[in-house]
Write a protein that holds these residues in place. Structure first.
Motif, PDB file in Angstrom:
ATOM      1  N   LEU A 128      -9.013 -15.394  14.270  1.00  0.00           N
ATOM      2  CA  LEU A 128      -7.806 -15.502  13.542  1.00  0.00           C
ATOM      3  C   LEU A 128      -7.498 -14.079  12.738  1.00  0.00           C
ATOM      4  O   LEU A 128      -8.219 -14.446  11.819  1.00  0.00           O
ATOM      5  N   ALA A 129      -6.665 -13.859  13.144  1.00  0.00           N
ATOM      6  CA  ALA A 129      -6.248 -12.341  11.330  1.00  0.00           C
ATOM      7  C   ALA A 129      -4.900 -13.463  11.331  1.00  0.00           C
ATOM      8  O   ALA A 129      -4.136 -14.407  11.119  1.00  0.00           O
ATOM      9  N   GLU A 130      -4.664 -12.870   9.526  1.00  0.00           N
ATOM     10  CA  GLU A 130      -3.846 -13.210   8.456  1.00  0.00           C
ATOM     11  C   GLU A 130      -2.930 -12.114   8.018  1.00  0.00           C
ATOM     12  O   GLU A 130      -2.942 -10.802   8.131  1.00  0.00           O
ATOM     13  N   GLY A 131      -1.385 -12.533   7.648  1.00  0.00           N
ATOM     14  CA  GLY A 131      -0.480 -11.785   6.972  1.00  0.00           C
ATOM     15  C   GLY A 131       0.046 -12.029   5.668  1.00  0.00           C
ATOM     16  O   GLY A 131       0.201 -13.546   6.785  1.00  0.00           O
ATOM     17  N   PRO A 132       0.523 -11.726   5.166  1.00  0.00           N
ATOM     18  CA  PRO A 132       1.548 -11.652   4.139  1.00  0.00           C
ATOM     19  C   PRO A 132       2.845 -12.164   4.750  1.00  0.00           C
ATOM     20  O   PRO A 132       3.654 -11.839   5.976  1.00  0.00           O
ATOM     21  N   GLU A 133       3.821 -13.630   4.598  1.00  0.00           N
ATOM     22  CA  GLU A 133       4.890 -13.426   4.603  1.00  0.00           C
ATOM     23  C   GLU A 133       6.853 -13.082   4.823  1.00  0.00           C
ATOM     24  O   GLU A 133       6.655 -12.785   4.728  1.00  0.00           O
ATOM     25  N   VAL A 134       5.940 -12.324   2.845  1.00  0.00           N
ATOM     26  CA  VAL A 134       6.778 -11.782   1.931  1.00  0.00           C
ATOM     27  C   VAL A 134       6.221 -10.595   2.573  1.00  0.00           C
ATOM     28  O   VAL A 134       5.325  -9.848   2.095  1.00  0.00           O
ATOM     29  N   GLU A 135       6.416  -9.510   2.919  1.00  0.00           N
ATOM     30  CA  GLU A 135       6.382  -8.313   3.497  1.00  0.00           C
ATOM     31  C   GLU A 135       7.270  -7.150   3.579  1.00  0.00           C
ATOM     32  O   GLU A 135       8.398  -6.846   2.747  1.00  0.00           O
ATOM     33  N   THR A 136       6.151  -6.074   3.581  1.00  0.00           N
ATOM     34  CA  THR A 136       6.953  -4.563   2.827  1.00  0.00           C
ATOM     35  C   THR A 136       7.693  -4.006   3.959  1.00  0.00           C
ATOM     36  O   THR A 136       7.468  -4.569   5.596  1.00  0.00           O
ATOM     37  N   GLU A 137       8.846  -3.890   3.541  1.00  0.00           N
ATOM     38  CA  GLU A 137       9.874  -3.153   4.846  1.00  0.00           C
ATOM     39  C   GLU A 137       8.953  -2.501   5.571  1.00  0.00           C
ATOM     40  O   GLU A 137       8.906  -2.141   7.365  1.00  0.00           O
ATOM     41  N   GLU A 138       7.885  -1.218   5.003  1.00  0.00           N
ATOM     42  CA  GLU A 138       7.589  -0.495   5.885  1.00  0.00           C
ATOM     43  C   GLU A 138       5.926  -1.221   6.503  1.00  0.00           C
ATOM     44  O   GLU A 138       6.368  -0.331   7.876  1.00  0.00           O
ATOM     45  N   TYR A 139       5.873  -2.207   6.930  1.00  0.00           N
ATOM     46  CA  TYR A 139       4.994  -2.635   7.030  1.00  0.00           C
ATOM     47  C   TYR A 139       5.504  -3.644   8.658  1.00  0.00           C
ATOM     48  O   TYR A 139       5.228  -3.537   9.560  1.00  0.00           O
ATOM     49  N   ASN A 140       6.492  -4.203   8.183  1.00  0.00           N
ATOM     50  CA  ASN A 140       7.381  -5.215   9.251  1.00  0.00           C
ATOM     51  C   ASN A 140       8.174  -4.096  10.252  1.00  0.00           C
ATOM     52  O   ASN A 140       8.488  -4.604  11.508  1.00  0.00           O
ATOM     53  N   PHE A 141       8.549  -2.901   9.595  1.00  0.00           N
ATOM     54  CA  PHE A 141       9.323  -1.987  10.237  1.00  0.00           C
ATOM     55  C   PHE A 141       8.647  -0.223   9.890  1.00  0.00           C
ATOM     56  O   PHE A 141       8.814   0.295  11.888  1.00  0.00           O
ATOM     57  N   ASP A 142       8.734   0.168   9.769  1.00  0.00           N
ATOM     58  CA  ASP A 142       7.777   1.615  10.188  1.00  0.00           C
ATOM     59  C   ASP A 142       7.083   1.557  10.239  1.00  0.00           C
ATOM     60  O   ASP A 142       6.660   2.394  11.326  1.00  0.00           O
ATOM     61  N   HIS A 143       6.036   1.200  10.158  1.00  0.00           N
ATOM     62  CA  HIS A 143       4.180   0.690  10.599  1.00  0.00           C
ATOM     63  C   HIS A 143       4.194   0.574  12.219  1.00  0.00           C
ATOM     64  O   HIS A 143       3.625   1.198  13.093  1.00  0.00           O
ATOM     65  N   LEU A 144       5.977  -0.431  12.254  1.00  0.00           N
ATOM     66  CA  LEU A 144       5.400   0.175  13.816  1.00  0.00           C
ATOM     67  C   LEU A 144       6.423   0.043  14.769  1.00  0.00           C
ATOM     68  O   LEU A 144       7.074   0.175  15.954  1.00  0.00           O
ATOM     69  N   ASN A 145       6.725   1.126  14.015  1.00  0.00           N
ATOM     70  CA  ASN A 145       7.049   2.753  15.549  1.00  0.00           C
ATOM     71  C   ASN A 145       8.821   2.115  14.797  1.00  0.00           C
ATOM     72  O   ASN A 145       9.692   2.613  15.645  1.00  0.00           O
ATOM     73  N   ILE A 146       9.688   1.286  14.046  1.00  0.00           N
ATOM     74  CA  ILE A 146      10.411   0.478  13.880  1.00  0.00           C
ATOM     75  C   ILE A 146      11.353   1.843  12.677  1.00  0.00           C
ATOM     76  O   ILE A 146      11.832   1.124  11.186  1.00  0.00           O
ATOM     77  N   PRO A 147      11.997   3.004  12.886  1.00  0.00           N
ATOM     78  CA  PRO A 147      12.859   3.670  11.412  1.00  0.00           C
ATOM     79  C   PRO A 147      13.589   3.224  11.210  1.00  0.00           C
ATOM     80  O   PRO A 147      14.761   2.462  11.680  1.00  0.00           O
ATOM     81  N   GLU A 148      14.261   3.775   9.449  1.00  0.00           N
ATOM     82  CA  GLU A 148      15.670   3.311   9.021  1.00  0.00           C
ATOM     83  C   GLU A 148      16.650   2.949  10.386  1.00  0.00           C
ATOM     84  O   GLU A 148      17.705   1.925   9.698  1.00  0.00           O
ATOM     85  N   THR A 149      17.069   4.111  10.866  1.00  0.00           N
ATOM     86  CA  THR A 149      17.963   4.317  11.806  1.00  0.00           C
ATOM     87  C   THR A 149      18.097   3.199  12.946  1.00  0.00           C
ATOM     88  O   THR A 149      18.789   3.527  13.740  1.00  0.00           O
ATOM     89  N   HIS A 150      16.261   3.010  13.362  1.00  0.00           N
ATOM     90  CA  HIS A 150      16.299   2.301  14.840  1.00  0.00           C
ATOM     91  C   HIS A 150      17.532   1.446  14.962  1.00  0.00           C
ATOM     92  O   HIS A 150      17.611   0.017  13.596  1.00  0.00           O
ATOM     93  N   PRO A 151      17.790   0.632  16.125  1.00  0.00           N
ATOM     94  CA  PRO A 151      18.513  -0.056  15.904  1.00  0.00           C
ATOM     95  C   PRO A 151      17.873  -1.332  16.243  1.00  0.00           C
ATOM     96  O   PRO A 151      18.676  -2.850  15.420  1.00  0.00           O
TER      97      PRO A 151
END
Ligand code: FA5
Length: 348
Positions: A128-151
């Motif tokens: 089992l792994a856990e992560g926060p429900e309130v997340e930074t934009e960085e982890y929710n999007f950027d680290h997942l290869n979803i840059p700011e301009t990405h649709p």
């Protein structure tokens, strides 16, 4: 003198009879036996009598006193008894009335489903792994290869935290992949169930819902592993060993290739219609149900987590749990999970 004693005796007995409280009895005692009491007067007057008279009168006076003292004790007992009877009358309990059964609750259907999934994946070696429900934009999007301009950021319409720039309610459980990989070295086999949030609301979408993320990373993980794990898990979840899976090409920026995982409809067994020829409403007669997003972890995501993408490969998947529970228990509106109507909750 004798008649005086008799009179005093009957007077005291009459007074005791009308005494309705402990205090009233005490008052009677004082009136007759007190320092200046009526009984004392009689004892004092004994001195004026002859020796013989003293003996007989004294004897009957003592006997009368003894009798009266007993009458006093008896009256105290009566008062006590009356008091207890009044309480018993007022506060009686009917011990024969059947007791009220306490209502015992149970865990919510979704929580129990998560427990089941944890068991199913634990048997395949997933932790089992856990992560926060309130997340930074960085982890929710950027680290997942979803840059700011990405649709994709528009696709997942997001709740942003007021006055806390760059914080969001996580839109999926995929950020847990990065958190876990940053803290652990391969080989990795984890699942991360939890709450996720999007600005959605209709019969199959809710603003808060649950996902279960799966992640496996090692030196030679392939899509064959993904297919084996997904197929086995779905057969266990729907308790049907004939369930098959198929992968359709799809796009998620954090996997390459990306795909949608479908499984054969557990109601019509993939036939599109029921044994009596009635069209299957759940899969809309196509025989397949969309179950999860999945794919091979994108090299950029591995790199963001500090892994060498030349050395390691991995697969990831994300399932919507309400959707699966709706399929399993034939529930037709997502709202039912969260409105806390006991008539619904108690059915499971
Ligand atoms: C994702 O969220 C990806 N993170 C899944 C993934 C993980 C892909 C790992 C690749 C690798 P998607 O947006 O399709 O994907 O959501 C996954 C599932 O969540 C959907 O199939 C659906 O069952 C469920 N879901 C999405 N939005 C809602 C909603 N508003 N209410 C209830 N369930 C939802």
């Amino acid at each position: 003198m004798q008649s005086k004693i008799e009179k005093l005796k009957s007077g005291m007995l009459a007074d005791l009879k009308t005494a309705k409280s402990e205090q009233a009895i005490k008052d009677v005692e004082v009136k007759y036996f007190g320092k200046k009491g009526l009984f004392g007067d009689i004892m004092k007057s004994l001195k004026d009598l002859s020796v013989e008279e003293k003996q007989t009168v004294g004897k009957s006076a003592n006997m009368a006193k003894k009798e009266l003292e007993e009458a006093v004790m008896k009256r105290y007992d009566e008062i006590e008894h009356e008091k207890l009877s009044a309480i018993a009358e007022e506060e009686w309990i009917d011990v024969t009335v059947p007791g009220k059964k306490p209502q015992i609750g149970h865990r919510h259907l979704i929580s129990r489903f998560i427990d089941d999934l944890e068991q199913i994946f634990a048997k395949m070696g997933f932790e089992l792994a856990e992560g926060p429900e309130v997340e930074t934009e960085e982890y929710n999007f950027d680290h997942l290869n979803i840059p700011e301009t990405h649709p994709a950021r528009d696709m997942q319409d997001t709740f942003w935290i007021k006055n806390l720039e760059k914080y969001v309610l996580r839109t999926h459980t995929s950020p847990v992949q990065v958190h876990y990989m940053q803290k652990n070295d391969p080989p990795i086999r984890v699942i991360a169930p939890g709450k996720t949030f999007r600005k959605d609301s209709d019969a199959t979408h809710s603003p808060m819902f649950h996902q279960l993320e799966g992640l496996m990373v090692d030196t030679d993980v392939s899509m064959a592993n993904l297919k084996a794990v997904m197929t086995h898990a779905l057969q266990q979840i729907f308790e049907d060993s004939t369930i098959k899976t198929r992968f359709r090409v799809s796009y998620f920026p954090f996997v390459e290739p990306g795909m949608e995982v479908d499984c054969t409809c557990p109601i019509c067994q993939g036939n599109g219609k029921l044994p009596d020829g009635v069209p299957c409403r759940l899969c809309k007669q196509c025989g397949w149900l969309e179950i999860a997003g999945a794919g091979m972890v994108h090299p950029h995501v591995l790199k963001n987590a500090g892994y060498d993408p030349e050395k390691y490969t991995g697969f990831a998947f994300g399932m919507g749990l309400e959707r699966m529970v709706m399929i399993k228990y034939r529930i037709n509106h997502m709202r039912l999970f969260f409105e806390n109507d006991l008539r619904f909750i108690e059915q499971f």
